[in-house]
Design a protein around this motif. Structure first.
Motif, PDB file in Angstrom:
ATOM      1  N   LYS A 216       0.822  -1.214   0.000  1.00 63.30           N
ATOM      2  CA  LYS A 216       0.000   0.000   0.000  1.00 63.30           C
ATOM      3  C   LYS A 216       0.852   1.258   0.000  1.00 63.30           C
ATOM      4  O   LYS A 216       0.399   2.319  -0.462  1.00 63.30           O
ATOM      5  CB  LYS A 216      -0.928   0.006   1.222  1.00 63.30           C
ATOM      6  CG  LYS A 216      -2.144  -0.895   1.082  1.00 63.30           C
ATOM      7  CD  LYS A 216      -3.037  -0.792   2.315  1.00 63.30           C
ATOM      8  CE  LYS A 216      -4.320  -1.571   2.137  1.00 63.30           C
ATOM      9  NZ  LYS A 216      -5.194  -1.493   3.346  1.00 63.30           N
ATOM     10  N   SER A 233      -7.168  -6.755  -1.134  1.00 61.00           N
ATOM     11  CA  SER A 233      -7.950  -5.558  -0.814  1.00 61.00           C
ATOM     12  C   SER A 233      -9.405  -5.926  -0.541  1.00 61.00           C
ATOM     13  O   SER A 233      -9.781  -7.107  -0.574  1.00 61.00           O
ATOM     14  CB  SER A 233      -7.840  -4.551  -1.949  1.00 61.00           C
ATOM     15  OG  SER A 233      -6.496  -4.109  -2.084  1.00 61.00           O
ATOM     16  N   SER A 234     -10.246  -4.938  -0.327  1.00 58.33           N
ATOM     17  CA  SER A 234     -11.580  -5.129   0.257  1.00 58.33           C
ATOM     18  C   SER A 234     -12.434  -6.188  -0.436  1.00 58.33           C
ATOM     19  O   SER A 234     -13.102  -6.978   0.228  1.00 58.33           O
ATOM     20  CB  SER A 234     -12.333  -3.801   0.288  1.00 58.33           C
ATOM     21  OG  SER A 234     -12.435  -3.258  -1.020  1.00 58.33           O
ATOM     22  N   ASP A 235     -12.452  -6.211  -1.771  1.00 59.28           N
ATOM     23  CA  ASP A 235     -13.295  -7.176  -2.487  1.00 59.28           C
ATOM     24  C   ASP A 235     -12.518  -8.380  -3.010  1.00 59.28           C
ATOM     25  O   ASP A 235     -13.049  -9.155  -3.801  1.00 59.28           O
ATOM     26  CB  ASP A 235     -13.995  -6.476  -3.667  1.00 59.28           C
ATOM     27  CG  ASP A 235     -14.978  -5.414  -3.197  1.00 59.28           C
ATOM     28  OD1 ASP A 235     -15.587  -5.618  -2.131  1.00 59.28           O
ATOM     29  OD2 ASP A 235     -15.116  -4.389  -3.890  1.00 59.28           O
ATOM     30  N   LYS A 239      -8.536 -11.656   0.633  1.00 55.31           N
ATOM     31  CA  LYS A 239      -9.016 -10.919   1.808  1.00 55.31           C
ATOM     32  C   LYS A 239     -10.181 -11.673   2.453  1.00 55.31           C
ATOM     33  O   LYS A 239     -10.239 -11.831   3.685  1.00 55.31           O
ATOM     34  CB  LYS A 239      -9.464  -9.523   1.377  1.00 55.31           C
ATOM     35  CG  LYS A 239     -10.268  -8.733   2.418  1.00 55.31           C
ATOM     36  CD  LYS A 239      -9.409  -8.326   3.598  1.00 55.31           C
ATOM     37  CE  LYS A 239     -10.057  -7.222   4.419  1.00 55.31           C
ATOM     38  NZ  LYS A 239     -11.410  -7.514   4.896  1.00 55.31           N
ATOM     39  N   GLU A 240     -11.119 -12.150   1.639  1.00 57.22           N
ATOM     40  CA  GLU A 240     -12.253 -12.895   2.161  1.00 57.22           C
ATOM     41  C   GLU A 240     -11.808 -14.183   2.845  1.00 57.22           C
ATOM     42  O   GLU A 240     -12.310 -14.536   3.920  1.00 57.22           O
ATOM     43  CB  GLU A 240     -13.231 -13.209   1.034  1.00 57.22           C
ATOM     44  CG  GLU A 240     -14.495 -13.912   1.501  1.00 57.22           C
ATOM     45  CD  GLU A 240     -15.466 -14.166   0.363  1.00 57.22           C
ATOM     46  OE1 GLU A 240     -16.651 -13.829   0.505  1.00 57.22           O
ATOM     47  OE2 GLU A 240     -15.021 -14.715  -0.685  1.00 57.22           O
ATOM     48  N   ASP A 243     -10.499 -13.336   6.169  1.00 58.54           N
ATOM     49  CA  ASP A 243     -11.588 -12.988   7.093  1.00 58.54           C
ATOM     50  C   ASP A 243     -12.244 -14.239   7.662  1.00 58.54           C
ATOM     51  O   ASP A 243     -12.588 -14.278   8.851  1.00 58.54           O
ATOM     52  CB  ASP A 243     -12.635 -12.140   6.369  1.00 58.54           C
ATOM     53  CG  ASP A 243     -12.166 -10.704   6.133  1.00 58.54           C
ATOM     54  OD1 ASP A 243     -11.184 -10.285   6.773  1.00 58.54           O
ATOM     55  OD2 ASP A 243     -12.784 -10.009   5.298  1.00 58.54           O
ATOM     56  N   ASP A 286     -20.143 -12.395   4.480  1.00 61.02           N
ATOM     57  CA  ASP A 286     -19.569 -11.249   5.197  1.00 61.02           C
ATOM     58  C   ASP A 286     -18.827 -11.650   6.465  1.00 61.02           C
ATOM     59  O   ASP A 286     -19.165 -11.207   7.572  1.00 61.02           O
ATOM     60  CB  ASP A 286     -20.664 -10.242   5.549  1.00 61.02           C
ATOM     61  CG  ASP A 286     -21.373  -9.700   4.318  1.00 61.02           C
ATOM     62  OD1 ASP A 286     -20.708  -9.543   3.278  1.00 61.02           O
ATOM     63  OD2 ASP A 286     -22.596  -9.441   4.396  1.00 61.02           O
ATOM     64  N   GLY A 288     -15.972 -10.739   7.592  1.00 61.67           N
ATOM     65  CA  GLY A 288     -15.358  -9.585   8.256  1.00 61.67           C
ATOM     66  C   GLY A 288     -16.345  -8.847   9.136  1.00 61.67           C
ATOM     67  O   GLY A 288     -16.031  -8.442  10.270  1.00 61.67           O
ATOM     68  N   LYS A 292     -16.495  -8.476  13.445  1.00 63.21           N
ATOM     69  CA  LYS A 292     -16.624  -7.222  14.184  1.00 63.21           C
ATOM     70  C   LYS A 292     -17.835  -7.255  15.111  1.00 63.21           C
ATOM     71  O   LYS A 292     -17.779  -6.761  16.247  1.00 63.21           O
ATOM     72  CB  LYS A 292     -16.750  -6.053  13.208  1.00 63.21           C
ATOM     73  CG  LYS A 292     -15.471  -5.764  12.422  1.00 63.21           C
ATOM     74  CD  LYS A 292     -15.682  -4.642  11.426  1.00 63.21           C
ATOM     75  CE  LYS A 292     -14.412  -4.397  10.619  1.00 63.21           C
ATOM     76  NZ  LYS A 292     -14.601  -3.332   9.594  1.00 63.21           N
TER      77      LYS A 292
END
Length: 370
Positions: A216, A233-235, A239-240, A243, A286, A288, A292
């Protein structure tokens, strides 16, 4: 017609716990279990290699194949040869990557490069380990499906739990850990060998999270570095994956992260309107966000009040993914990524050969012919 076919029995693992069996040098393929009206479905192969296209034509998704090629494998004194399958040009990509990284390790040993040798052997081992976890998960599906067959439950759809259900989710959870070990090995490789080591800093990086923070900060990325940044990254799928692993490692078992998960009974329609039973093990979407939410769960009374909603959701949630489908997808993604990372090798692959001479047996390394 089949005399010149390889002498190999093939057990093709299919999604949902199904199994296709092709005996040695036989044009016949039988599907397990029998159809819902207790009929055995059989296929006829025009060629040895047509097995996979024939199954695809039935809309049956192949997970992997077990090959039994000699007596030891047939009687159980050695394991059959297992390979995950993927519908792409390199159909045995996990096996290809496993072999290549073992050969790159040979070359690193020959050149006395300790760090690359260590990483190569770890990556090769983990590719094999990931493959085995996928097979174990597929076998758990088959055990669950076989239990349904033995019980003879006339209901073809619905949700249930029995002794095999939790075992299957445990196999999937083990897969998540194994896959993230490989993810981190590949991240460590990129950090140390991308651009011939230009990414290195004073602090060592051995995880995907560490590599992501570093990338980054960079503006001029190589194609491989940019690919890692994108999938982390997020999508991104990596990353999934992370998570899901973090969710079960730091929060709760995958089968109860937001509510109790059940096994789902389904049917697949085959030619002539025949139907066969399959099973599905859903996993929540989801991960992630779920992590949380569970991390903030400090109001126990509110949690208790939600029990009714949670119980209702458990009976309705189909899941974003099925465990075996997701594990199969991730195995293929990681195997392809490992092949791409081989471009970072400072050496060409080598094989170890053993040569017998008058003074005894000796070994030597030779480059793989292209």
């Amino acid at each position: 017609m089949t005399d010149n076919w390889p002498i190999s029995e093939r057990h093709v693992h299919l999604q949902g716990g199904l199994l296709a069996i092709n005996p040695p040098q036989s044009e016949r393929v039988s599907l397990w279990p029998t159809t819902t009206d207790n009929k055995r479905l059989e296929l006829k192969l025009p060629t040895y290699g047509s097995l996979y296209s024939k199954l695809k034509a039935l809309k049956l998704e192949i997970v992997g194949v077990e090959f039994t090629t000699h007596e030891g494998e047939a009687i159980g004194s050695s394991p059959p040869q297992w390979r995950p399958y993927v519908q792409q040009e390199k159909i045995w990509v996990n096996w290809d990557a496993f072999q290549l990284w073992g050969q790159l390790g040979n070359s690193a040993y020959s050149h006395k490069n300790g760090l690359f040798y260590d990483l190569s052997k770890r990556i090769s081992y983990q590719l094999s380990s990931l493959s085995e976890r996928l097979k174990e998960l597929s076998l758990a599906y088959r055990a669950q499906l076989n239990a349904l067959r033995i019980k003879g439950d006339p209901e073809l759809s619905g949700r249930f739990q029995d002794g095999f259900t939790e075992l299957t989710y445990q196999k999937f959870q083990s897969f998540l850990f194994e896959s993230c070990i490989l993810r981190d090995y590949l991240s460590e490789l990129v950090y140390n060998f991308s651009r011939s080591g230009e990414l290195r800093e004073e602090r060592e990086i051995t995880t995907a999270g560490g590599l992501l923070k570093l990338l980054k900060k960079k503006t001029d990325l190589t194609d491989l570095e940019a690919a890692f940044l994108n999938i982390m990254s997020s999508d991104g799928w990596l990353k999934e994956l992370g998570d899901y692993r973090d969710l079960v490692m730091h929060s709760a078992p995958i089968s109860m992260v937001n509510h109790k998960l059940y096994c789902i009974k389904e049917v697949v329609t085959l030619p002539s309107d025949k139907m066969v039973q399959v099973v599905r093990f859903p996993i929540p979407k989801d991960p992630g966000i779920l992590y949380k939410e569970r991390s903030r769960r400090d109001d126990f009374d509110r949690y208790i009040r939600q029990f009714e909603l949670i119980a209702k959701a458990a009976l309705e949630d189909y899941g974003k993914y099925d465990c075996l489908q997701y594990a199969h997808k991730v195995t293929n993604f990681l195997s392809n990524l490992a092949l791409s990372c081989a471009s970072l090798s400072p050496y060409k692959p080598m094989v170890q050969e053993f040569v017998k001479s008058g003074s005894g047996m000796r070994s030597e390394f030779k480059y793989v012919s292209s």
